[in-house]
Design an enzyme around this catalytic site. Structure first.
Site, PDB file in Angstrom:
ATOM      1  N   ASP A   7       0.103  -1.505   0.258  1.00  0.00           N
ATOM      2  CA  ASP A   7      -0.208  -0.100   0.230  1.00  0.00           C
ATOM      3  C   ASP A   7       0.762   0.987  -0.156  1.00  0.00           C
ATOM      4  O   ASP A   7       2.035   1.023   0.275  1.00  0.00           O
ATOM      5  CB  ASP A   7      -0.614  -0.522   1.131  1.00  0.00           C
ATOM      6  CG  ASP A   7      -1.058   1.325   1.530  1.00  0.00           C
ATOM      7  OD1 ASP A   7      -2.264   1.449   0.421  1.00  0.00           O
ATOM      8  OD2 ASP A   7      -1.725   2.016   2.583  1.00  0.00           O
ATOM      9  N   SER A   8       0.493   2.178  -0.454  1.00  0.00           N
ATOM     10  CA  SER A   8       1.417   3.724   0.047  1.00  0.00           C
ATOM     11  C   SER A   8       1.544   3.956   1.139  1.00  0.00           C
ATOM     12  O   SER A   8       2.788   4.124   2.010  1.00  0.00           O
ATOM     13  CB  SER A   8       0.372   5.135  -0.500  1.00  0.00           C
ATOM     14  OG  SER A   8      -0.688   4.770   0.446  1.00  0.00           O
ATOM     15  N   CYS A  70      -4.248  -1.614  -2.036  1.00  0.00           N
ATOM     16  CA  CYS A  70      -4.404  -0.618  -2.036  1.00  0.00           C
ATOM     17  C   CYS A  70      -5.833  -0.004  -2.903  1.00  0.00           C
ATOM     18  O   CYS A  70      -5.566  -0.640  -4.188  1.00  0.00           O
ATOM     19  CB  CYS A  70      -3.901   0.412  -2.028  1.00  0.00           C
ATOM     20  SG  CYS A  70      -3.059   1.685  -2.664  1.00  0.00           S
ATOM     21  N   GLU A 148      -1.371   8.892   8.369  1.00  0.00           N
ATOM     22  CA  GLU A 148       0.031   8.257   8.132  1.00  0.00           C
ATOM     23  C   GLU A 148       0.812   9.485   9.692  1.00  0.00           C
ATOM     24  O   GLU A 148       1.711   9.068   9.570  1.00  0.00           O
ATOM     25  CB  GLU A 148       0.287   8.977   6.910  1.00  0.00           C
ATOM     26  CG  GLU A 148       0.404   8.109   5.496  1.00  0.00           C
ATOM     27  CD  GLU A 148       0.517   6.710   5.937  1.00  0.00           C
ATOM     28  OE1 GLU A 148       1.986   6.725   6.140  1.00  0.00           O
ATOM     29  OE2 GLU A 148      -0.047   5.993   5.346  1.00  0.00           O
ATOM     30  N   CYS A 180     -10.996   3.089  -0.326  1.00  0.00           N
ATOM     31  CA  CYS A 180      -9.628   3.158   0.194  1.00  0.00           C
ATOM     32  C   CYS A 180      -9.411   2.904   2.082  1.00  0.00           C
ATOM     33  O   CYS A 180     -10.075   3.145   2.711  1.00  0.00           O
ATOM     34  CB  CYS A 180      -9.696   5.060   0.129  1.00  0.00           C
ATOM     35  SG  CYS A 180      -7.579   5.586   1.572  1.00  0.00           S
ATOM     36  N   HIS A 182      -6.751   3.403   3.873  1.00  0.00           N
ATOM     37  CA  HIS A 182      -6.834   3.934   4.547  1.00  0.00           C
ATOM     38  C   HIS A 182      -7.806   4.803   5.428  1.00  0.00           C
ATOM     39  O   HIS A 182      -7.742   5.095   6.549  1.00  0.00           O
ATOM     40  CB  HIS A 182      -6.410   5.212   3.755  1.00  0.00           C
ATOM     41  CG  HIS A 182      -4.377   5.226   4.068  1.00  0.00           C
ATOM     42  ND1 HIS A 182      -3.894   4.954   3.190  1.00  0.00           N
ATOM     43  CD2 HIS A 182      -3.575   5.606   4.527  1.00  0.00           C
ATOM     44  CE1 HIS A 182      -3.013   4.481   3.178  1.00  0.00           C
ATOM     45  NE2 HIS A 182      -2.638   5.517   3.629  1.00  0.00           N
TER      46      HIS A 182
HETATM   47  N1  DGL Z   1      -4.831   3.508   0.904  1.00  0.00           N
HETATM   48  C1  DGL Z   1      -5.086   3.714  -0.374  1.00  0.00           C
HETATM   49  C2  DGL Z   1      -5.767   3.346  -0.763  1.00  0.00           C
HETATM   50  O1  DGL Z   1      -7.096   2.156  -1.034  1.00  0.00           O
HETATM   51  C3  DGL Z   1      -4.325   4.600  -1.443  1.00  0.00           C
HETATM   52  C4  DGL Z   1      -4.717   6.229  -0.383  1.00  0.00           C
HETATM   53  C5  DGL Z   1      -2.775   6.919  -1.235  1.00  0.00           C
HETATM   54  O2  DGL Z   1      -1.739   6.911  -0.973  1.00  0.00           O
HETATM   55  O3  DGL Z   1      -3.784   8.038  -1.875  1.00  0.00           O
HETATM   56  O4  DGL Z   1      -7.260   4.016  -2.286  1.00  0.00           O
END
Ligand code: DGL
Length: 256
Positions: A7-8, A70, A148, A180, A182
């Site tokens: 993931d990011s 992600c 983050e 997402c 996150h």
């Molecule tokens: N966690 C990610 C997602 O599910 C990406 C978040 C990001 O880095 O913009 O889209």
């Protein structure tokens, strides 16, 4: 079996936690691309390049399957990764199909990053599944940055969400889809912007169930006892504080 996930940043921990629940005996390699977070504000070409680097790295660690943990990277790069690499590549995408079955009254809101909301993959999914045109999309570009920093409910986060939802009639939704990974860290707070009986859903369970099916078909033996190795953009995470940070966030998901 060694399973890679990327993931990011911390979003994919949502999937790691679910994988540990459904498949507790494997060995996990979790890659947080902290040099390039947030993916949601990069171009598709850049996200493809970062996803390629992450996948190549995970394979170099001996991973035999890779989970794109992600939604944004799935949307931008999963087809490319599947064509390039000889291992199963499983991606997460917004749980539109389950959401449509979950409630048949009112509308459904998918919240995601700007890239996921813009890209063809989600538009195609909605067009395929949503015959009654009940699904809306909304980009929440600011949440990943807060996540983050480990900031899930400060006044600043609330102010940001107040502003985003000010122009949205949230009362017309019965299902909120977290598109997402996150956003799972903000579940409790996000719910407060909707009616009390709002259903919140995401793609983690289905994605890991799919991973499990694929691995069972591959007849891959288990080995690893649920150990987890963490990397940040290709660097092994060894600092105790940083490892504790990731572990505390996995626990935090229970309360989020
Ligand atoms: N966690 C990610 C997602 O599910 C990406 C978040 C990001 O880095 O913009 O889209």
């Amino acid at each position: 079996m060694k399973i890679g996930m990327f993931d990011s940043g911390i979003g994919g921990l949502t999937l790691l936690k679910e994988a540990l629940r459904q498949m507790p005996d494997e060995e996990y390699h979790y890659y947080a691309d902290t040099d390039h977070v947030p993916y949601g504000s990069h171009t598709v070409e850049e996200i493809r390049k970062y996803s390629d680097e992450a996948t190549g790295f995970l394979l170099s660690r001996g991973c035999e399957a890779v989970v794109v943990a992600c939604n944004t990277a799935t949307s931008a790069a999963v087809t490319f990764l599947r064509e390039k690499y000889p291992v199963p590549v499983i991606g997460i995408e917004p749980a539109v199909k389950p959401a449509l079955k979950l409630r048949e009254d009112k509308r459904i809101l998918v919240v995601a990053t700007p890239v996921t909301v813009r890209e063809k993959k989600l538009h195609d999914l909605i067009e395929r599944e949503d015959a009654c045109h009940r699904v809306d999309m909304l980009a929440l570009p600011g949440l990943v940055g807060f996540a983050e920093k480990g900031d899930f409910d400060s006044d600043e986060v609330k102010k940001y969400l107040d502003k985003v939802f000010a122009g949205t009639d949230t009362g017309k939704y019965s299902v909120l889809v977290l598109g997402c990974t996150h956003f799972n860290h903000f579940q409790t707070l996000l719910k407060t912007y909707f009616d009390k009986d709002i259903c919140v859903t995401d793609g983690k369970e289905g994605t890991i169930r799919h991973l499990k099916d694929v691995l069972e078909k591959k007849d891959a033996g288990t080995a690893g006892k649920g150990s987890v190795y963490y990397y940040e953009s290709g660097r092994t995470v060894r600092e105790k504080e940083r490892l504790a940070f990731y572990e505390s966030l996995i626990r935090h998901l229970d309360k989020a």
